[in-house]
Every structure is written in C-alpha cells, then in structure tokens.
Motif scaffolding. Structure first.
Motif, PDB file in Angstrom:
ATOM      1  N   SER A  90     -35.705  -7.562 -18.778  1.00 54.55           N
ATOM      2  CA  SER A  90     -35.907  -8.955 -18.403  1.00 54.55           C
ATOM      3  C   SER A  90     -36.993  -9.139 -17.350  1.00 54.55           C
ATOM      4  CB  SER A  90     -34.601  -9.559 -17.870  1.00 54.55           C
ATOM      5  OG  SER A  90     -34.234  -8.974 -16.633  1.00 54.55           O
ATOM      6  N   ASN A 138     -42.006 -10.965 -13.432  1.00 53.21           N
ATOM      7  CA  ASN A 138     -42.760 -11.178 -14.670  1.00 53.21           C
ATOM      8  C   ASN A 138     -44.153 -11.744 -14.440  1.00 53.21           C
ATOM      9  OD1 ASN A 138     -40.798 -10.614 -17.043  1.00 53.21           O
ATOM     10  ND2 ASN A 138     -39.558 -11.768 -15.589  1.00 53.21           N
ATOM     11  N   TYR A 190     -36.486  -8.706 -14.030  1.00 53.49           N
ATOM     12  CA  TYR A 190     -35.920  -9.270 -12.808  1.00 53.49           C
ATOM     13  C   TYR A 190     -35.390  -8.158 -11.906  1.00 53.49           C
ATOM     14  CZ  TYR A 190     -36.360 -14.040 -14.458  1.00 53.49           C
ATOM     15  OH  TYR A 190     -36.875 -15.243 -14.883  1.00 53.49           O
ATOM     16  N   SER A 240     -41.104 -13.044  -6.728  1.00 54.77           N
ATOM     17  CA  SER A 240     -40.780 -14.413  -6.342  1.00 54.77           C
ATOM     18  C   SER A 240     -39.279 -14.640  -6.460  1.00 54.77           C
ATOM     19  CB  SER A 240     -41.526 -15.416  -7.229  1.00 54.77           C
ATOM     20  OG  SER A 240     -41.198 -15.240  -8.594  1.00 54.77           O
ATOM     21  N   TYR A 274     -34.970 -11.663  -7.902  1.00 55.54           N
ATOM     22  CA  TYR A 274     -36.407 -11.899  -7.781  1.00 55.54           C
ATOM     23  C   TYR A 274     -37.084 -11.653  -9.122  1.00 55.54           C
ATOM     24  CZ  TYR A 274     -35.838 -12.326  -2.787  1.00 55.54           C
ATOM     25  OH  TYR A 274     -35.445 -12.778  -1.552  1.00 55.54           O
ATOM     26  N   ASP A 275     -38.113 -12.469  -9.409  1.00 56.58           N
ATOM     27  CA  ASP A 275     -38.836 -12.431 -10.681  1.00 56.58           C
ATOM     28  C   ASP A 275     -40.084 -11.570 -10.533  1.00 56.58           C
ATOM     29  OD1 ASP A 275     -39.960 -12.895 -13.137  1.00 56.58           O
ATOM     30  OD2 ASP A 275     -40.047 -15.081 -12.944  1.00 56.58           O
ATOM     31  N   TYR A 307     -32.903  -7.158  -8.635  1.00 55.60           N
ATOM     32  CA  TYR A 307     -31.642  -7.590  -8.035  1.00 55.60           C
ATOM     33  C   TYR A 307     -31.393  -6.810  -6.739  1.00 55.60           C
ATOM     34  CZ  TYR A 307     -30.885  -9.750 -12.557  1.00 55.60           C
ATOM     35  OH  TYR A 307     -31.030 -10.519 -13.695  1.00 55.60           O
ATOM     36  N   ALA A 356     -35.849 -15.990  -7.400  1.00 55.79           N
ATOM     37  CA  ALA A 356     -35.446 -16.656  -8.637  1.00 55.79           C
ATOM     38  C   ALA A 356     -34.062 -17.275  -8.552  1.00 55.79           C
ATOM     39  CB  ALA A 356     -35.486 -15.668  -9.807  1.00 55.79           C
ATOM     40  N   GLY A 357     -33.202 -16.758  -7.682  1.00 55.39           N
ATOM     41  CA  GLY A 357     -31.862 -17.316  -7.584  1.00 55.39           C
ATOM     42  C   GLY A 357     -30.938 -16.417  -6.799  1.00 55.39           C
ATOM     43  N   ASP A 391     -29.232 -17.555 -16.653  1.00 50.11           N
ATOM     44  CA  ASP A 391     -29.948 -18.691 -16.072  1.00 50.11           C
ATOM     45  C   ASP A 391     -30.009 -18.477 -14.567  1.00 50.11           C
ATOM     46  OD1 ASP A 391     -30.915 -21.080 -15.117  1.00 50.11           O
ATOM     47  OD2 ASP A 391     -29.432 -22.336 -16.138  1.00 50.11           O
ATOM     48  N   LYS A 392     -31.169 -18.085 -14.070  1.00 51.79           N
ATOM     49  CA  LYS A 392     -31.281 -17.746 -12.645  1.00 51.79           C
ATOM     50  C   LYS A 392     -31.046 -18.954 -11.750  1.00 51.79           C
ATOM     51  CE  LYS A 392     -32.345 -13.628 -14.046  1.00 51.79           C
ATOM     52  NZ  LYS A 392     -32.290 -13.829 -15.502  1.00 51.79           N
ATOM     53  N   GLY A 393     -31.182 -20.142 -12.297  1.00 51.28           N
ATOM     54  CA  GLY A 393     -30.903 -21.333 -11.521  1.00 51.28           C
ATOM     55  C   GLY A 393     -29.454 -21.757 -11.568  1.00 51.28           C
TER      56      GLY A 393
END
Length: 324
Positions: free
Chosen positions: A228, A247, A230, A254, A244-245, A232, A256-257, A299-301
């Motif tokens: 993915s 990609n 991401y 960045s 954190y993203d 963690y 992400a959630g 869904d990171k949000g």
C-alpha cells in the motif's frame, strides 16, 4: 524458585562436543544437598552445560543440547555457520561515536542485487554490505537525530573524525525500508529519520530529514506495508496508531491518519486480496496488557478499531504473526 525441589546427587557436566551425553574426558560435578554445583579452575571462554537425566525424570527445557555460540561445525544440524562479524568498535571508528549497544537489523537489496544489513546502534545507524558474507564492508555509519545527525554523510572512506556533541543515545532504534529509502525511529527524540539508499552501491548513504521534521519525537517501532505504500508507527509519544503516506514522495512522509487506541508495542499490517476482507488493509496491533487490537486502516481518514482480544494470563503482548 521458591517451592521448587532441590536435586541432590545429579551429574552436571561440560558437554564439550554438544551431543547431550557425558563422554569420557568431559568434566563433571555432582550437585550438593542444596542443588549446587561448581566447576573450578576453568579458563575464560564459553562452555556448554548439560545434565545426566535420572530415572523418572524427563528433560523438557532445553529439549536439545545447548550449543557454544562460537561453534561453527553445526553439531545440531541447523545448517547455520558463523561466517563473519562486525563489532561495535568498527562502527564507532567510522562515525567517531561511542555506541555500546545494537538493537535491531533489517535487510536491503539494491536494484543491482547488492545485499545490505541496516543496523540500529545506540547512537547511529550502520549500513553494511553483506553480498560477500565472509567479508562484510561498512559503507556508512550515520548519527541518529537524537545525536545531532543531519543531512550529511559519514562514510567509511572519509578520513579524519567528525566532532559531535555527547548525547545519551537510544536503547532502541527500529528500521524499515521502502523503495530506495530507509526509515528509522528511536525512543529518545528526533522523529522519523529518512535515508537515501539510491547511491549505496557506490558508497554513499545520505540523511534526507532534519530532527523532528517527520512524525512524533519518539517511537518504538516502524512498520511499512510495501503493497500500500503506508508507514505505521507504534509505541510513539503521540499515542495510539500513527500512519504516514510514502506514495507521493517517499523522501517526505506525509501524515495520513491516526487512531488513539491503547498503547501498541508492535504491529503487522496486511492487504487482503481475497476472502471477506478483499480490498481491505488491516493492522494487527500487539498491545502489551491490552492483548491484540485489530484495526481497519483502509480509509486513512476513518480508521476503525474492529476488535480487542485478550487471553488468559496475559503478561505482555509483544508481537505476533499471521498464518497463511
């Protein structure tokens, strides 16, 4: 321990050939009424202790003979040989620092097929080429952000020492790789440290991040899902789960959630491609006295805690693994 029986007249011996049996010429002693035995006059070194099991008893731990860690003749058939070793003094000489501990290691294979060990040290991160395992080569040793490490290179072929202020270091540094980057966290300060590995084959590793640029100051573990993209963080000073993203720009993770759940010591993350969770990205979080927390991070949000499961006699849920 209290309440355990003391065993008198048991034979304890130095198992020189690690075969679990008392052979001629091997030193032995009988235990006293207090279950005590002593070997005197031994030279400094490593020795394998074993016992002669008496009738009516079954040895359950260890179930096999102990092996001298220096042995390379593989007496138990594990098919493992020690080929070489890089000691702490070698790392410290490169970085002009004084790490006294090693705390984790991950593997990296460059696009050209060169193999590396990336090693967490008390005060730095070491990068060692192990393509020839009998002749490992330290490529770089770079200070952690808690030690003043900045976007600069301290490579093995540089002459002279670099002055750094004395810092306390970190007893734990965790590492993960993604694409041509390495990400390192520690339990002292500085956040996520990002390293560029794109030129490692030519002897160059660079620090891309500054202290506290990315992530919370302290984290125990960093885990990356390569499927993915991401990253963690667990056991962080921000509490709960941090995501954190990587990609868009792996050099600049960045946020992400997050999810403010119970303390997470370590985790594994899996992207399901079939079954009832097809298309879902699920974190299995190992959460100390709280047991196992299963979290939907698709869904990171909108990260969702699916369940928390404890088990009898939990002491500390440290880590785990998934079956196929």
């Amino acid at each position: 321990d209290t309440g355990e029986a003391l065993l008198e007249n048991w034979t304890v011996f130095l198992d020189d050939n690690q075969n679990g049996q008392l052979d001629g010429g091997e030193l032995s002693q009988l235990t006293t009424a207090d279950g005590v035995y002593t070997f005197s006059g031994l030279s400094a070194g490593n020795y394998t202790l074993a016992i002669v099991t008496q009738e009516g008893f079954t040895q359950i731990n260890p179930i096999e003979a102990l092996v001298d860690p220096a042995a390379t003749d593989d007496p138990l058939g594990f098919n493992v040989d020690k080929l070489s070793q890089v000691n702490l003094a070698a790392f410290n000489a490169v970085a002009a620092t004084s790490s006294s501990k090693v705390n984790d290691i991950v593997a990296y294979v460059s696009p050209n097929g060169e193999e590396y060990a990336i090693i967490g040290l008390e005060k730095a991160v070491g990068f060692v080429r192990v393509s020839d395992p009998s002749n490992p080569l330290i490529v770089a040793v770079l200070l952690g952000p808690d030690e003043g490490g900045a976007p600069s290179l301290v490579a093995a072929n540089l002459a002279g020492d670099e002055e750094h202020p004395a810092k306390e270091g970190s007893t734990w540094r965790d590492l993960a790789v993604y694409d041509e980057y390495a990400y390192v966290v520690n339990e002292t300060s500085g956040g996520i440290q990002v390293f560029d590995l794109s030129l490692i084959d030519s002897g160059t590793v660079s620090i891309l991040s500054t202290a506290d640029q990315f992530g919370p100051a302290k984290s125990h573990n960093v885990t990356i899902n390569p499927n993915s993209g991401y990253l963690y963080l667990s056991g962080s000073s921000a509490d709960g789960l941090q995501v954190y993203d990587l990609n868009g720009d792996p050099a600049n993770p960045s946020f992400a959630g997050s999810l403010p759940v119970s303390y997470i010591h370590d985790l594994i993350v899996h992207s399901y491609t079939s079954g009832p969770y097809a298309g879902k990205e699920i974190v299995f979080a190992f959460s100390a006295s709280s047991g196992v927390q299963i979290i939907d991070v698709t869904d990171k949000g909108n990260i969702v805690l699916l369940s928390t499961t404890n088990y009898p006699n939990t002491t500390y849920t440290h880590h785990g693994a998934l079956s196929e």
